[in-house]
Design an enzyme around this catalytic site. Sequence first.
Site, PDB file in Angstrom:
ATOM      1  N   SER A 156       1.070  -1.191   0.020  1.00 11.91           N
ATOM      2  CA  SER A 156      -0.124   0.038   0.109  1.00 11.91           C
ATOM      3  C   SER A 156       0.941   1.301  -0.251  1.00 11.91           C
ATOM      4  O   SER A 156       2.129   1.097   0.536  1.00 11.91           O
ATOM      5  CB  SER A 156      -1.007   0.031   1.213  1.00 11.91           C
ATOM      6  OG  SER A 156      -1.398   1.362   1.460  1.00 11.91           O
ATOM      7  N   TYR A 169      -2.915  -1.079  10.401  1.00  8.58           N
ATOM      8  CA  TYR A 169      -2.776  -1.174   9.050  1.00  8.58           C
ATOM      9  C   TYR A 169      -1.549  -0.639   8.196  1.00  8.58           C
ATOM     10  O   TYR A 169      -0.827  -1.504   7.517  1.00  8.58           O
ATOM     11  CB  TYR A 169      -3.954  -0.519   8.246  1.00  8.58           C
ATOM     12  CG  TYR A 169      -4.061  -0.892   6.787  1.00  8.58           C
ATOM     13  CD1 TYR A 169      -4.612  -1.717   6.248  1.00  8.58           C
ATOM     14  CD2 TYR A 169      -3.447   0.080   5.879  1.00  8.58           C
ATOM     15  CE1 TYR A 169      -4.817  -2.033   4.864  1.00  8.58           C
ATOM     16  CE2 TYR A 169      -3.574  -0.219   4.366  1.00  8.58           C
ATOM     17  CZ  TYR A 169      -4.177  -1.134   4.056  1.00  8.58           C
ATOM     18  OH  TYR A 169      -4.114  -1.482   2.622  1.00  8.58           O
TER      19      TYR A 169
HETATM   20  C1  BGC Z   1      -6.304   1.228   2.057  1.00  6.71           C
HETATM   21  C2  BGC Z   1      -7.384   2.262   1.373  1.00  6.71           C
HETATM   22  C3  BGC Z   1      -6.817   3.596   1.126  1.00  6.71           C
HETATM   23  C4  BGC Z   1      -5.582   3.722   0.305  1.00  6.71           C
HETATM   24  C5  BGC Z   1      -4.985   5.296   0.382  1.00  6.71           C
HETATM   25  C6  BGC Z   1      -5.130   1.686   0.949  1.00  6.71           C
HETATM   26  O1  BGC Z   1      -4.125   0.723   1.355  1.00  6.71           O
HETATM   27  O2  BGC Z   1      -6.534   0.014   1.888  1.00  6.71           O
HETATM   28  O3  BGC Z   1      -8.440   2.232   2.425  1.00  6.71           O
HETATM   29  O4  BGC Z   1      -7.960   4.495   0.587  1.00  6.71           O
HETATM   30  O5  BGC Z   1      -4.860   3.150   0.969  1.00  6.71           O
HETATM   31  O6  BGC Z   1      -5.198   5.901   1.389  1.00  6.71           O
END
Ligand code: BGC
Length: 271
Positions: A156, A169
């Site tokens: 991410s 996360y």
């Molecule tokens: C998340 C999303 C978020 C995006 C940008 C991703 O890794 O799961 O919820 O919109 O990152 O912030």
Amino acid sequence: MSTDPNRPLQNQKALVTGGSSGIGEGCAIALGTAGAAVAVNYHSSPGEAERVVAAIRTAGGEAFAIKADVSKEDDVHAMFAETIKRFGTLDILINNAGLQQDAPFHEMTLKQWERVISVNLTGQFLCAREAVREFLRRGLVPEISRAAGKIICMSSVHEVIPWAGHVNYAASKGGIMQLMKSMAQELAPKKIRVNSIAPGAIKTPINRAAWETKEALENLLKLIPDGRIGEPEDIARAAVWLASDQSDYITGATIFVDGGMTLYPGFAASG
Ligand code: BGC
């Protein structure tokens, strides 16, 4: 190796974790269309996984759905055993399954912390370990691919962008960065390539709240220089390329597919 530019993954076998929706669904269909046979892993939505399998079969590909919780070692063992039994081997792992359980830091429970770390980070470790065991057992097959195996970790932008209210996360994605790079360093001499894709905001169920109202979407777009929210296909195209021999000299890399989200867009107008 495939010589058909439209089917760069011809005769290869792939497993996509979390393949029943969102980015995983997009990757599974794109890999199938590119010629790979695809095991579509799901956790709790067999109907959704079957829909993805049907889409791959309609496009002329081979696929089946397989249930497993990637955070459970026994489930992961069983999933790999079944996939290898059906396909004979494995060439590509898309380490995609992941979730969010958001909370303000002072209210985050240990359960929320552990669930996100165990699915997003431990799940990628468990699946990658099984994939590598199979790649090492089988070794290089030059007619199939220049690599003995390819692993693509779904990271991410939050492997580098801190994220208030989502510390579990962000920590899991920061962990994926070093998991991926350390594996890549260790496994390159064995001709196993390990890379990450770091998506920005992609229109999927995980971030529905960020795009489903006009106001939320307007706020989100301020973070994206390209001016649009991403689609699963944006990620899927990068996944097919990273899985193919076109990217044979790339290992240990994170490819940001984020419309410029990591470019600090706030600095375009101030600073
Ligand atoms: C998340 C999303 C978020 C995006 C940008 C991703 O890794 O799961 O919820 O919109 O990152 O912030």
